[in-house]
Design a protein around this motif. Structure first.
Motif, PDB file in Angstrom:
ATOM      1  N   LEU A   1      63.702 124.571 -33.416  1.00 41.48           N
ATOM      2  CA  LEU A   1      64.046 124.841 -34.943  1.00 41.48           C
ATOM      3  C   LEU A   1      65.551 124.778 -35.110  1.00 41.48           C
ATOM      4  CD1 LEU A   1      61.607 127.720 -35.856  1.00 41.48           C
ATOM      5  CD2 LEU A   1      61.391 125.397 -36.517  1.00 41.48           C
ATOM      6  N   LYS A   2      66.436 124.796 -34.123  1.00 38.25           N
ATOM      7  CA  LYS A   2      67.870 124.600 -34.539  1.00 38.25           C
ATOM      8  C   LYS A   2      68.192 123.253 -35.075  1.00 38.25           C
ATOM      9  CE  LYS A   2      70.084 126.633 -30.726  1.00 38.25           C
ATOM     10  NZ  LYS A   2      71.091 126.486 -29.723  1.00 38.25           N
ATOM     11  N   GLY A   3      68.931 123.521 -36.533  1.00 37.07           N
ATOM     12  CA  GLY A   3      69.168 122.549 -37.520  1.00 37.07           C
ATOM     13  C   GLY A   3      68.197 122.221 -38.591  1.00 37.07           C
TER      14      GLY A   3
ATOM     15  N   ASP B   1      69.153 116.423 -50.211  1.00 35.56           N
ATOM     16  CA  ASP B   1      68.731 115.707 -51.295  1.00 35.56           C
ATOM     17  C   ASP B   1      67.480 116.390 -51.943  1.00 35.56           C
ATOM     18  OD1 ASP B   1      70.334 113.500 -51.164  1.00 35.56           O
ATOM     19  OD2 ASP B   1      68.906 112.346 -50.150  1.00 35.56           O
ATOM     20  N   PHE B   2      66.854 117.400 -51.046  1.00 35.93           N
ATOM     21  CA  PHE B   2      65.828 118.047 -51.630  1.00 35.93           C
ATOM     22  C   PHE B   2      66.019 119.486 -51.401  1.00 35.93           C
ATOM     23  CE2 PHE B   2      64.187 113.814 -50.878  1.00 35.93           C
ATOM     24  CZ  PHE B   2      63.645 113.586 -52.031  1.00 35.93           C
TER      25      PHE B   2
ATOM     26  N   GLY C   1      60.080 124.352 -40.123  1.00 34.98           N
ATOM     27  CA  GLY C   1      60.005 123.274 -38.886  1.00 34.98           C
ATOM     28  C   GLY C   1      60.354 121.872 -39.577  1.00 34.98           C
ATOM     29  N   ASP C   2      60.376 121.719 -40.641  1.00 33.65           N
ATOM     30  CA  ASP C   2      60.729 120.379 -41.283  1.00 33.65           C
ATOM     31  C   ASP C   2      62.430 120.265 -41.230  1.00 33.65           C
ATOM     32  OD1 ASP C   2      58.318 119.999 -42.192  1.00 33.65           O
ATOM     33  OD2 ASP C   2      58.394 120.391 -44.163  1.00 33.65           O
ATOM     34  N   ALA C   3      62.694 118.728 -41.129  1.00 35.26           N
ATOM     35  CA  ALA C   3      63.797 118.738 -40.948  1.00 35.26           C
ATOM     36  C   ALA C   3      64.951 118.913 -42.428  1.00 35.26           C
ATOM     37  CB  ALA C   3      64.478 117.110 -40.468  1.00 35.26           C
TER      38      ALA C   3
ATOM     39  N   ILE D   1      66.050 128.622 -45.563  1.00 36.14           N
ATOM     40  CA  ILE D   1      66.765 129.211 -44.503  1.00 36.14           C
ATOM     41  C   ILE D   1      66.942 128.222 -43.226  1.00 36.14           C
ATOM     42  CG2 ILE D   1      67.122 131.108 -43.052  1.00 36.14           C
ATOM     43  CD1 ILE D   1      65.715 133.088 -44.750  1.00 36.14           C
ATOM     44  N   ILE D   2      68.065 128.012 -42.734  1.00 35.75           N
ATOM     45  CA  ILE D   2      68.036 126.976 -41.599  1.00 35.75           C
ATOM     46  C   ILE D   2      68.408 127.640 -40.293  1.00 35.75           C
ATOM     47  CG2 ILE D   2      69.542 124.881 -40.838  1.00 35.75           C
ATOM     48  CD1 ILE D   2      70.301 124.738 -43.880  1.00 35.75           C
TER      49      ILE D   2
END
Length: 188
Positions: A160-162, A145-146, A139-141, A185-186
């Motif tokens: 959860l898209k993107g 960078d990480f 659920g995090d964006a 996984i995105i």
């Protein structure tokens, strides 16, 4: 001789004396100028030699400095992990004892407790050295960078898209520098 001839001879003699005096004066001035030029050339050559000497010494000093810093850097790289390895030796000893006790005992609870203690000790040592896990959850964006996007799957829900759907492997920072990106996984 007539008076006129004597007068002309006197004038010629005076003229020759004046010319000789002028040439003598010019010769003395030229000799003085040459002496001054020779003195200034000698002084300039001495200054040039002194500057060359300073330059050569400075270049040699710089070369020595460069060699010394390269040697120090190589020595530092060779021993950089020494302190870390010394701190990890007790954890390794504990792991060896745990391995030996796993062979001797069949109590699962005691093995789990021992393993938990060793893991806690390992985490403590790595945190003292500046190693921190990158906190990532579903659920995090996504942040390049990480995070490292391994693949994309259809998002189970619209929100959860993107965003991150699942974490495959934890990421870590060492003293605020990312040393391993979190593999995620995105949702597409």
């Amino acid at each position: 001789m007539s008076e006129k001839d004597i007068k002309k001879e006197q004038e010629n003699a005076e003229l020759q004396d004046n010319t000789a005096n002028t040439e003598e004066t010019n010769g003395q001035e030229h000799a003085e100028e040459t002496a001054v030029e020779t003195g200034s050339e000698t002084q300039a050559e001495a200054e040039l030699a002194e500057m060359k000497d300073k330059y050569i010494r400075l270049m040699a000093e710089f070369e020595n400095f460069r060699r010394r810093t390269n040697k120090e850097r190589l020595d530092l790289l060779k021993t950089a992990n020494e302190e870390l390895m010394s701190d990890l030796l007790p954890v390794m000893d504990d792991m060896e004892r745990a391995h030996q006790s796993m062979e001797a005992t069949k109590e699962v609870d005691a093995l789990l407790q021992g393993l938990e203690l060793v893991f806690h000790k390992l985490k403590h040592v790595t945190q003292l050295k500046g190693l921190k896990p990158i906190e990532v959850k579903a659920g995090d964006a996504f942040d390049s960078d990480f995070h490292e996007g391994v693949t994309q799957i259809p998002a189970p829900s619209e929100d959860l898209k993107g965003k991150i759907v699942d974490v495959i492997e934890k990421g870590y920072t060492l003293n605020e520098k990312v040393i391993r990106f979190a593999k995620v996984i995105i949702g597409a």
